[in-house]
Structures are given as structure tokens and as C-alpha cells.
Write a protein that holds these residues in place. Sequence first.
Motif, PDB file in Angstrom:
ATOM      1  N   ASP A   1      13.363   7.144   4.049  1.00 51.72           N
ATOM      2  CA  ASP A   1      14.733   7.265   3.537  1.00 51.72           C
ATOM      3  C   ASP A   1      14.789   7.011   2.035  1.00 51.72           C
ATOM      4  O   ASP A   1      15.482   7.715   1.303  1.00 51.72           O
ATOM      5  N   GLN A   2      14.049   6.001   1.569  1.00 57.83           N
ATOM      6  CA  GLN A   2      14.030   5.694   0.139  1.00 57.83           C
ATOM      7  C   GLN A   2      13.409   6.842  -0.658  1.00 57.83           C
ATOM      8  O   GLN A   2      13.882   7.171  -1.742  1.00 57.83           O
ATOM      9  N   LEU A   3      12.348   7.433  -0.132  1.00 54.28           N
ATOM     10  CA  LEU A   3      11.709   8.554  -0.827  1.00 54.28           C
ATOM     11  C   LEU A   3      12.646   9.753  -0.916  1.00 54.28           C
ATOM     12  O   LEU A   3      12.656  10.463  -1.919  1.00 54.28           O
ATOM     13  N   ARG A   4      13.421   9.965   0.113  1.00 58.11           N
ATOM     14  CA  ARG A   4      14.359  11.094   0.112  1.00 58.11           C
ATOM     15  C   ARG A   4      15.488  10.896  -0.881  1.00 58.11           C
ATOM     16  O   ARG A   4      16.006  11.840  -1.453  1.00 58.11           O
ATOM     17  N   ARG A   5      15.905   9.628  -1.052  1.00 59.37           N
ATOM     18  CA  ARG A   5      17.034   9.332  -1.937  1.00 59.37           C
ATOM     19  C   ARG A   5      16.690   9.422  -3.414  1.00 59.37           C
ATOM     20  O   ARG A   5      17.533   9.764  -4.220  1.00 59.37           O
ATOM     21  N   SER A   6      15.467   9.062  -3.768  1.00 62.20           N
ATOM     22  CA  SER A   6      15.140   9.060  -5.191  1.00 62.20           C
ATOM     23  C   SER A   6      13.703   9.497  -5.418  1.00 62.20           C
ATOM     24  O   SER A   6      12.828   9.196  -4.614  1.00 62.20           O
ATOM     25  N   PRO A   7      13.479  10.205  -6.512  1.00 59.35           N
ATOM     26  CA  PRO A   7      12.105  10.598  -6.830  1.00 59.35           C
ATOM     27  C   PRO A   7      11.291   9.366  -7.218  1.00 59.35           C
ATOM     28  O   PRO A   7      11.851   8.364  -7.671  1.00 59.35           O
ATOM     29  N   PRO A   8       9.970   9.424  -7.043  1.00 55.71           N
ATOM     30  CA  PRO A   8       9.166   8.266  -7.408  1.00 55.71           C
ATOM     31  C   PRO A   8       9.224   8.016  -8.910  1.00 55.71           C
ATOM     32  O   PRO A   8       9.280   8.963  -9.695  1.00 55.71           O
TER      33      PRO A   8
ATOM     34  N   ALA B   1       0.826  -1.207   0.000  1.00 53.38           N
ATOM     35  CA  ALA B   1       0.000   0.000   0.000  1.00 53.38           C
ATOM     36  C   ALA B   1       0.864   1.262   0.000  1.00 53.38           C
ATOM     37  O   ALA B   1       0.510   2.258  -0.634  1.00 53.38           O
ATOM     38  N   LEU B   2       2.003   1.223   0.670  1.00 55.98           N
ATOM     39  CA  LEU B   2       2.898   2.384   0.695  1.00 55.98           C
ATOM     40  C   LEU B   2       3.539   2.643  -0.662  1.00 55.98           C
ATOM     41  O   LEU B   2       3.608   3.781  -1.114  1.00 55.98           O
ATOM     42  N   THR B   3       4.002   1.578  -1.286  1.00 53.84           N
ATOM     43  CA  THR B   3       4.785   1.743  -2.506  1.00 53.84           C
ATOM     44  C   THR B   3       3.944   1.691  -3.782  1.00 53.84           C
ATOM     45  O   THR B   3       4.321   2.280  -4.786  1.00 53.84           O
ATOM     46  N   GLY B   4       2.833   0.958  -3.737  1.00 51.75           N
ATOM     47  CA  GLY B   4       2.010   0.812  -4.927  1.00 51.75           C
ATOM     48  C   GLY B   4       2.605  -0.122  -5.961  1.00 51.75           C
ATOM     49  O   GLY B   4       2.119  -0.208  -7.075  1.00 51.75           O
ATOM     50  N   ASP B   5       3.641  -0.835  -5.592  1.00 49.40           N
ATOM     51  CA  ASP B   5       4.347  -1.699  -6.532  1.00 49.40           C
ATOM     52  C   ASP B   5       4.818  -2.938  -5.774  1.00 49.40           C
ATOM     53  O   ASP B   5       5.512  -2.830  -4.756  1.00 49.40           O
ATOM     54  N   SER B   6       4.460  -4.108  -6.256  1.00 48.41           N
ATOM     55  CA  SER B   6       4.784  -5.328  -5.511  1.00 48.41           C
ATOM     56  C   SER B   6       6.285  -5.596  -5.423  1.00 48.41           C
ATOM     57  O   SER B   6       6.770  -6.070  -4.404  1.00 48.41           O
ATOM     58  N   ALA B   7       7.035  -5.273  -6.460  1.00 48.99           N
ATOM     59  CA  ALA B   7       8.489  -5.494  -6.401  1.00 48.99           C
ATOM     60  C   ALA B   7       9.135  -4.573  -5.371  1.00 48.99           C
ATOM     61  O   ALA B   7       9.966  -5.012  -4.561  1.00 48.99           O
ATOM     62  N   SER B   8       8.759  -3.314  -5.381  1.00 46.38           N
ATOM     63  CA  SER B   8       9.291  -2.365  -4.385  1.00 46.38           C
ATOM     64  C   SER B   8       8.839  -2.753  -2.986  1.00 46.38           C
ATOM     65  O   SER B   8       9.599  -2.614  -2.021  1.00 46.38           O
ATOM     66  N   ALA B   9       7.608  -3.235  -2.880  1.00 43.19           N
ATOM     67  CA  ALA B   9       7.094  -3.656  -1.575  1.00 43.19           C
ATOM     68  C   ALA B   9       7.892  -4.837  -1.035  1.00 43.19           C
ATOM     69  O   ALA B   9       8.248  -4.859   0.148  1.00 43.19           O
ATOM     70  N   ASP B  10       8.178  -5.807  -1.898  1.00 43.69           N
ATOM     71  CA  ASP B  10       8.975  -6.957  -1.459  1.00 43.69           C
ATOM     72  C   ASP B  10      10.364  -6.527  -0.996  1.00 43.69           C
ATOM     73  O   ASP B  10      10.877  -7.029   0.006  1.00 43.69           O
ATOM     74  N   ASP B  11      10.964  -5.593  -1.729  1.00 37.13           N
ATOM     75  CA  ASP B  11      12.276  -5.070  -1.325  1.00 37.13           C
ATOM     76  C   ASP B  11      12.194  -4.377   0.025  1.00 37.13           C
ATOM     77  O   ASP B  11      13.068  -4.536   0.881  1.00 37.13           O
ATOM     78  N   LEU B  12      11.126  -3.593   0.222  1.00 30.41           N
ATOM     79  CA  LEU B  12      10.956  -2.874   1.489  1.00 30.41           C
ATOM     80  C   LEU B  12      10.757  -3.843   2.649  1.00 30.41           C
ATOM     81  O   LEU B  12      11.334  -3.668   3.725  1.00 30.41           O
ATOM     82  N   VAL B  13       9.980  -4.888   2.437  1.00 31.54           N
ATOM     83  CA  VAL B  13       9.777  -5.902   3.481  1.00 31.54           C
ATOM     84  C   VAL B  13      11.099  -6.588   3.801  1.00 31.54           C
ATOM     85  O   VAL B  13      11.448  -6.775   4.968  1.00 31.54           O
ATOM     86  N   GLN B  14      11.843  -6.953   2.768  1.00 26.32           N
ATOM     87  CA  GLN B  14      13.125  -7.618   2.988  1.00 26.32           C
ATOM     88  C   GLN B  14      14.070  -6.713   3.782  1.00 26.32           C
ATOM     89  O   GLN B  14      14.719  -7.161   4.733  1.00 26.32           O
ATOM     90  N   ASP B  15      14.147  -5.444   3.398  1.00 28.39           N
ATOM     91  CA  ASP B  15      15.013  -4.506   4.117  1.00 28.39           C
ATOM     92  C   ASP B  15      14.549  -4.340   5.569  1.00 28.39           C
ATOM     93  O   ASP B  15      15.371  -4.249   6.481  1.00 28.39           O
ATOM     94  N   THR B  16      13.231  -4.317   5.769  1.00 28.74           N
ATOM     95  CA  THR B  16      12.679  -4.165   7.120  1.00 28.74           C
ATOM     96  C   THR B  16      13.036  -5.355   7.993  1.00 28.74           C
ATOM     97  O   THR B  16      13.495  -5.192   9.134  1.00 28.74           O
ATOM     98  N   VAL B  17      12.824  -6.550   7.468  1.00 28.01           N
ATOM     99  CA  VAL B  17      13.113  -7.758   8.244  1.00 28.01           C
ATOM    100  C   VAL B  17      14.613  -7.866   8.520  1.00 28.01           C
ATOM    101  O   VAL B  17      15.031  -8.202   9.633  1.00 28.01           O
ATOM    102  N   GLU B  18      15.409  -7.549   7.525  1.00 28.94           N
ATOM    103  CA  GLU B  18      16.863  -7.591   7.711  1.00 28.94           C
ATOM    104  C   GLU B  18      17.300  -6.612   8.805  1.00 28.94           C
ATOM    105  O   GLU B  18      18.061  -6.968   9.702  1.00 28.94           O
TER     106      GLU B  18
END
Length: 166
Positions: free
Chosen positions: A67-74, A21-38
Motif C-alpha cells: 500500500d505504501q509503495l502504491r501511494r508514493s514513489p520511492p 530489508a524491504l525498505t532499505g531504510d531504518s526510519a521507514s522500517a521502524d514506521d512499517l513495524v509500528q504500523d504492522t503492530v498497530e
Amino acid sequence: MQDVHERLLACLPRLRRYARALTGDSASADDLVQDTVERGWSRIGQWRPDADLRAWLFSIMHNLHIDQLRRSPPPASHLDDGDLPTNPSTTQLDLRDLERALQLLPPAQREVLLLVGLEEMRYEDVAATLDIPLGTVMSRLSRARENLRRLMAGEPAAATSLKVVK
């Protein structure tokens, strides 16, 4: 340690749902979950066993997302006629409209709305997760609900008229 591992694994579906829901993209969401769990697992010693693990992980996810939003534009997405279903049902259209409306909300409003409405978190837990005052949670939620209602009705979202006071 096994109990913490199981509790962390039990949080994964909700983490995925919130990230999507935050990212609107399943690939980005999976990356965010992985980074969160790590990050959560590497800093599990900082989590207090008497605290809500889910809220702690959501705090980590929120901070990583910011942090990701600050680093790169959507990224810009381009639709082509092949991306649209040829005969979508009303439910599919409603869900697509809701997803689009959620993405049009300001990020601060969307985060609060998702944590309260989708994740069923208490206002106090949302305030702790996002590190904002309780009153801010309530006002953002109110504005988010109103903006979402307007967007779903085909009206423009209400403009925010907050002033910076020195």
C-alpha cells in the motif's frame, strides 16, 4: 491475552529485520513495524490461535508495504563522499554490496527471498503470507537467487520475459 501480547513482542526482532530489508531504510522500517503492530493488535480478533502469529503479522506487513509503495514513489537518495567509510573492511563491502543487490531485485522476488532465506519460513507459509500460489513462491525464489548471484558477481540481473496471456 497476556500470552498473545508476549508472542507479539517476540515477533518484533524478525519484523524489524524484514522491514529493514524491504525498505532499505531504518526510519521507514521502524514506521512499517509500528504500523504492522498497530494494525495487528487492533485486529487480533481476526487471528486464529491455531495459526502462526509471525506469518499473520508478516502478511499484514507485506500488505502495508505494498500500500505504501502504491501511494508514493520511492525516495531518491543522494550519496556524498562523506557517506562512504574511508577504509571499509571486506566484510563491510560485501554487506553493502549484498544490501544494494537486494534493493535491485524486483520487490516480488526480494520479498520471497527474504521470507525464505532470512526468516526461514516454509514455502507454504510464504505462499499464505503473500497470498500467492506455492508454485509462484518457488519460481520467484529461483529467479531471485539467480538474480542475486548475478548481481553479486557484477553482472546485470536477468531480464524477466513474462508475457500476459489473455
